[in-house]
Scaffold this motif. Structure first.
Motif, PDB file in Angstrom:
ATOM      1  N   CYS A   1       0.844  -1.195   0.000  1.00 39.67           N
ATOM      2  CA  CYS A   1       0.000   0.000   0.000  1.00 39.67           C
ATOM      3  C   CYS A   1       0.881   1.248   0.000  1.00 39.67           C
ATOM      4  O   CYS A   1       2.081   1.170   0.219  1.00 39.67           O
ATOM      5  CB  CYS A   1      -0.961  -0.008   1.193  1.00 39.67           C
ATOM      6  SG  CYS A   1      -0.158   0.122   2.792  1.00 39.67           S
ATOM      7  N   SER A   2       0.262   2.384  -0.238  1.00 37.23           N
ATOM      8  CA  SER A   2       0.989   3.651  -0.355  1.00 37.23           C
ATOM      9  C   SER A   2       1.268   4.262   1.019  1.00 37.23           C
ATOM     10  O   SER A   2       0.690   3.864   2.036  1.00 37.23           O
ATOM     11  CB  SER A   2       0.166   4.639  -1.179  1.00 37.23           C
ATOM     12  OG  SER A   2      -0.985   5.013  -0.456  1.00 37.23           O
TER      13      SER A   2
ATOM     14  N   ALA B   1       0.342   7.237   1.869  1.00 38.02           N
ATOM     15  CA  ALA B   1      -0.912   7.881   2.272  1.00 38.02           C
ATOM     16  C   ALA B   1      -1.837   6.883   2.962  1.00 38.02           C
ATOM     17  O   ALA B   1      -2.487   7.215   3.968  1.00 38.02           O
ATOM     18  CB  ALA B   1      -1.598   8.490   1.059  1.00 38.02           C
ATOM     19  N   GLN B   2      -1.869   5.662   2.461  1.00 40.44           N
ATOM     20  CA  GLN B   2      -2.700   4.629   3.081  1.00 40.44           C
ATOM     21  C   GLN B   2      -2.176   4.266   4.467  1.00 40.44           C
ATOM     22  O   GLN B   2      -2.954   4.076   5.404  1.00 40.44           O
ATOM     23  CB  GLN B   2      -2.776   3.382   2.190  1.00 40.44           C
ATOM     24  CG  GLN B   2      -3.680   2.293   2.725  1.00 40.44           C
ATOM     25  CD  GLN B   2      -5.131   2.742   2.821  1.00 40.44           C
ATOM     26  OE1 GLN B   2      -5.664   3.299   1.871  1.00 40.44           O
ATOM     27  NE2 GLN B   2      -5.757   2.515   3.960  1.00 40.44           N
ATOM     28  N   ASP B   3      -0.860   4.199   4.614  1.00 41.26           N
ATOM     29  CA  ASP B   3      -0.276   3.923   5.932  1.00 41.26           C
ATOM     30  C   ASP B   3      -0.653   5.012   6.933  1.00 41.26           C
ATOM     31  O   ASP B   3      -1.015   4.723   8.074  1.00 41.26           O
ATOM     32  CB  ASP B   3       1.246   3.823   5.847  1.00 41.26           C
ATOM     33  CG  ASP B   3       1.727   2.543   5.200  1.00 41.26           C
ATOM     34  OD1 ASP B   3       0.939   1.576   5.131  1.00 41.26           O
ATOM     35  OD2 ASP B   3       2.892   2.514   4.762  1.00 41.26           O
TER      36      ASP B   3
ATOM     37  N   SER C   1      -3.200   7.003   6.806  1.00 33.92           N
ATOM     38  CA  SER C   1      -4.637   6.861   7.073  1.00 33.92           C
ATOM     39  C   SER C   1      -4.912   5.691   8.014  1.00 33.92           C
ATOM     40  O   SER C   1      -5.705   5.812   8.959  1.00 33.92           O
ATOM     41  CB  SER C   1      -5.386   6.660   5.751  1.00 33.92           C
ATOM     42  OG  SER C   1      -6.734   6.409   5.982  1.00 33.92           O
ATOM     43  N   ASP C   2      -4.257   4.564   7.785  1.00 30.98           N
ATOM     44  CA  ASP C   2      -4.450   3.379   8.629  1.00 30.98           C
ATOM     45  C   ASP C   2      -4.073   3.666  10.081  1.00 30.98           C
ATOM     46  O   ASP C   2      -4.737   3.197  11.008  1.00 30.98           O
ATOM     47  CB  ASP C   2      -3.614   2.201   8.123  1.00 30.98           C
ATOM     48  CG  ASP C   2      -4.156   1.590   6.844  1.00 30.98           C
ATOM     49  OD1 ASP C   2      -5.292   1.930   6.455  1.00 30.98           O
ATOM     50  OD2 ASP C   2      -3.421   0.784   6.238  1.00 30.98           O
TER      51      ASP C   2
ATOM     52  N   ASP D   1      -6.637   4.984  12.546  1.00 35.40           N
ATOM     53  CA  ASP D   1      -7.640   4.054  13.057  1.00 35.40           C
ATOM     54  C   ASP D   1      -7.050   3.267  14.226  1.00 35.40           C
ATOM     55  O   ASP D   1      -6.345   2.275  14.036  1.00 35.40           O
ATOM     56  CB  ASP D   1      -8.073   3.111  11.933  1.00 35.40           C
ATOM     57  CG  ASP D   1      -9.189   2.166  12.338  1.00 35.40           C
ATOM     58  OD1 ASP D   1      -9.574   2.154  13.534  1.00 35.40           O
ATOM     59  OD2 ASP D   1      -9.672   1.430  11.457  1.00 35.40           O
TER      60      ASP D   1
ATOM     61  N   LYS E   1       3.472  -1.097  11.290  1.00 34.49           N
ATOM     62  CA  LYS E   1       2.961  -0.109  10.323  1.00 34.49           C
ATOM     63  C   LYS E   1       3.753   1.194  10.428  1.00 34.49           C
ATOM     64  O   LYS E   1       4.076   1.818   9.412  1.00 34.49           O
ATOM     65  CB  LYS E   1       1.468   0.128  10.585  1.00 34.49           C
ATOM     66  CG  LYS E   1       0.794   1.065   9.630  1.00 34.49           C
ATOM     67  CD  LYS E   1       0.742   0.524   8.213  1.00 34.49           C
ATOM     68  CE  LYS E   1      -0.548  -0.111   7.860  1.00 34.49           C
ATOM     69  NZ  LYS E   1      -0.663  -0.404   6.421  1.00 34.49           N
TER      70      LYS E   1
ATOM     71  N   ARG F   1       5.928   2.822   7.466  1.00 35.51           N
ATOM     72  CA  ARG F   1       5.668   4.210   7.101  1.00 35.51           C
ATOM     73  C   ARG F   1       6.977   5.012   7.095  1.00 35.51           C
ATOM     74  O   ARG F   1       7.241   5.795   6.182  1.00 35.51           O
ATOM     75  CB  ARG F   1       4.677   4.859   8.074  1.00 35.51           C
ATOM     76  CG  ARG F   1       4.390   6.329   7.714  1.00 35.51           C
ATOM     77  CD  ARG F   1       3.695   7.072   8.809  1.00 35.51           C
ATOM     78  NE  ARG F   1       4.592   7.184   9.959  1.00 35.51           N
ATOM     79  CZ  ARG F   1       4.224   7.600  11.155  1.00 35.51           C
ATOM     80  NH1 ARG F   1       2.966   7.916  11.386  1.00 35.51           N
ATOM     81  NH2 ARG F   1       5.091   7.686  12.132  1.00 35.51           N
TER      82      ARG F   1
END
Length: 182
Positions: A57-58, A60-62, A64-65, A68, A82, A86
Motif C-alpha cells: 500500500c501507499s 498515504a494509506q499507511d 490513514s491506517d 484508526d 505499520k 511508514r
C-alpha cells in the motif's frame, strides 16, 4: 550511483571499467559533470520507484491506517510494524523528491548552458532565481524542500553549473580568437 552511472570520457557508453577512474570512495563524493549527475539521479529515482512498488500500500494509506486506533491499537505490534514501514516509505519519498528536484534544476542549468553556447541571454528564471526561491521559502507546507535538498542544489549543482559555464565561455573565447587570427 555516480560511479555506476559514469560513462567513459571518450564514449557515451556506460562501463564499469570507468569506475576505476575513482581512486577512493572519497572521490565519488564529488560529481563528475552535469550529465553524469543527472544519470545518477535518474537511476536513484528508478531504484526508489522499484522499491516503493514492492510495498502493498501507499504512504498515504499507511498514514490513514494509523489514524484508526481500533484496527491499529496503541502499543500493538501491528501498529509498530505499520509505523516502521511508514518510516521506510518516508525516507524513500524524501530521496525521490531529492532526485526529482535535482533533475529539474539540472535541466534548468542545461538550458542556461545551451543559451550561453549560442551566445544568447539566459532566461530570467534560471538557476539563480530558482535556488534563491528555494532558500527564501518559509519552510511551511507540504511543498517545502528539506534543507539538505536545497544545499545540494545550491552548492553541488551550483559548482557543476559554474564549471560548465566556464568551459563554454572558454570555448567561445577560443572560437573568437580563431576567427580573429584567420
Amino acid at each position: 550511483l555516480r560511479g555506476f552511472t559514469s560513462t567513459h570520457p571518450d564514449t557515451s557508453s556506460q562501463t564499469m571499467q570507468h569506475v576505476a577512474f575513482f581512486r577512493t570512495a572519497r572521490d565519488i563524493r564529488h560529481p563528475l559533470n552535469l550529465r553524469n549527475e543527472k544519470a545518477a539521479m535518474h537511476h536513484l529515482l528508478k531504484v526508489i520507484k522499484a522499491h516503493l512498488s514492492k510495498y502493498p500500500c501507499s504512504l498515504a494509506q499507511d498514514i490513514s491506517d494509523l489514524m484508526d486506533e481500533e484496527l491499529y491499537p496503541r502499543f500493538s505490534n501491528r501498529r509498530h510494524a505499520k509505523i516502521q514501514v511508514r518510516g521506510e516509505k518516508e525516507v524513500l519519498h524524501h530521496y525521490a523528491l531529492w532526485a526529482q528536484t535535482a533533475i529539474e534544476v539540472i535541466e534548468i542549468v542545461e538550458r542556461e548552458i545551451m543559451m550561453e553556447t549560442n551566445n544568447r541571454i539566459a532566461p530570467q528564471k534560471g538557476f539563480d532565481y530558482i535556488t534563491r526561491a528555494m532558500e527564501d521559502d518559509d519552510g511551511v507546507g507540504p511543498n517545502t524542500l528539506h534543507h539538505t535538498i536545497i544545499r545540494y542544489c545550491c552548492d553541488v549543482l551550483g559548482a557543476l553549473r559554474k564549471e560548465a559555464l566556464n568551459n563554454v565561455r572558454r570555448e567561445n573565447d577560443m572560437k573568437i580568437q580563431g576567427i580573429r587570427t584567420s
